[in-house]
Design an enzyme around this catalytic site. Structure first.
Site, PDB file in Angstrom:
ATOM      1  N   SER A  30      46.688  16.022   9.190  1.00 27.20           N
ATOM      2  CA  SER A  30      46.005  15.143   8.237  1.00 27.20           C
ATOM      3  C   SER A  30      45.653  15.903   6.972  1.00 27.20           C
ATOM      4  O   SER A  30      45.369  17.104   7.010  1.00 27.20           O
ATOM      5  CB  SER A  30      44.727  14.592   8.870  1.00 27.20           C
ATOM      6  OG  SER A  30      43.901  13.977   7.900  1.00 27.20           O
ATOM      7  N   TYR A  82      36.879  15.180  12.863  1.00 29.21           N
ATOM      8  CA  TYR A  82      38.271  14.716  12.845  1.00 29.21           C
ATOM      9  C   TYR A  82      39.166  15.769  12.199  1.00 29.21           C
ATOM     10  O   TYR A  82      40.207  16.145  12.749  1.00 29.21           O
ATOM     11  CB  TYR A  82      38.372  13.392  12.090  1.00 29.21           C
ATOM     12  CG  TYR A  82      39.797  12.945  11.843  1.00 29.21           C
ATOM     13  CD1 TYR A  82      40.600  12.514  12.888  1.00 29.21           C
ATOM     14  CD2 TYR A  82      40.336  12.966  10.558  1.00 29.21           C
ATOM     15  CE1 TYR A  82      41.911  12.112  12.673  1.00 29.21           C
ATOM     16  CE2 TYR A  82      41.644  12.560  10.328  1.00 29.21           C
ATOM     17  CZ  TYR A  82      42.423  12.135  11.389  1.00 29.21           C
ATOM     18  OH  TYR A  82      43.722  11.749  11.161  1.00 29.21           O
TER      19      TYR A  82
END
Length: 334
Positions: A126, A151
């Site tokens: 990501s 995350y």
């Protein structure tokens, strides 16, 4: 080629499955179909894939026995791991979910890939791994030691875990740092979906950081085109890699990390205007502070992607938004 895709009922996974099947591959789908958001949307994505050259397995990655059985039964050659607990903001309130799915689940993918002689493991990282980094555009050679959300930390952990397996077991691994993916069949918790839904229903939209944000929005078709090319290009050792001046994005082992972004950040208010233009309707706006875990700007350097697979995402924001809105209005019959 037999390709196992985890997260097949997800946004990117369903698009990728259709792309690879169209190219003549056989796709083995894996997804837990959890209720993080609409289960019916996930089921409809699966239906859109069809049944030709496709088999589906409802499996949680955290369950190694169930996952390994899929590998035994299906004998995939390539794995594309897109399953993960997504969402920066959600990770602040639900940390354990991210450890289970993104760490334990990915560990099981690595173990299965090792034991079943996978030729090429591609996995979703990501753009959030860049965290507190402020140098632009973000490069895979940048330091990513300061994540701003759990995350992001799990995604950096995935990259480190992948390198370990590339080093120990010569497993080719390729990590993909996605930059704000959008398009038809997108997730309901993402900005484009939320904004479109709110404007259609005459509700106000929440505009974070008072609109002073930029995102390197990347259309989903561009994402899956890049992945489909990388399926045929397993990571290989970088012969010029040096431990004295280590490049974080490559290695002496068969390990590589790419940014997949549009290389063209768009102001948040320009993004909102694109939705308004398509809907022919102005949004009511609630201007709010920057949310915990968020960053004001993302911007991908994609030079190595272009060099290695001769591809650079180029879908304009208005074209991409138009396609999403057309899908949204048709899907929800507004």
């Amino acid at each position: 080629m037999k390709i196992l895709i985890t997260g097949t009922a997800g946004f990117i996974g369903s698009h990728l499955a259709k792309k690879l099947i169209k190219q003549g591959h056989y796709v083995i789908g894996v997804d837990s179909i959890n209720d993080y958001y609409s289960v019916s949307l996930k089921e409809d994505r699966l239906k859109s894939i069809g049944k030709e050259n496709f088999t589906f397995n409802k499996v949680k990655l955290e369950n190694y026995d169930d996952l390994s059985k899929v590998f035994v039964d299906e004998q995939p050659e390539v794995v594309v791991n897109l399953a993960a607990q997504a969402g920066v903001r959600y990770s602040i309130e639900n940390p354990r979910t991210y450890i289970d799915s993104n760490i334990v689940g990915f560990m099981n993918i690595l173990e299965c890939s090792r034991h079943f002689n996978i030729q090429n493991l591609i996995y979703a990282s990501s753009s959030s791994v860049y965290g507190a980094n402020t140098s632009k555009p973000f490069s895979t050679s940048d330091n990513i030691d300061h994540p701003l959300s759990l995350y992001a930390a799990t995604k950096k952990s995935n990259e480190l875990m992948a390198h370990t397996y590339s080093h120990l077991y010569n497993l080719p691994t390729t990590g993909l740092r996605f930059f704000t993916v959008y398009g038809p069949w997108g997730r309901p918790d993402m900005a484009l979906f939320k904004f479109t839904k709110a404007i259609v229903n005459d509700q106000a939209i929440d505009v974070y950081n008072h609109g002073n944000m930029m995102r390197d929005f990347t259309y989903v078709d561009d994402i899956v085109e890049a992945i489909s090319r990388l399926v045929k290009k397993p990571a290989s050792p970088n012969k010029e890699w040096s431990g004295a001046d280590p490049d974080p994005g490559s290695s002496y082992a068969p390990y590589k990390v790419y940014n997949i972004g549009n290389n063209s950040p768009v102001r948040l208010m320009e993004f909102v205007e694109a939705i308004e233009n398509k809907l022919g309707k102005e949004a009511r706006k609630n201007y709010m502070d920057l949310q915990p875990g968020d960053v004001p700007e993302t911007y991908a350097n994609v030079d190595d992607l272009f060099r290695d697979i001769d591809f650079k995402p180029e879908t304009t924001i208005q074209d991409g938004v138009n396609k999403f809105v057309d899908w949204y209005l048709e899907y929800y019959k507004k």
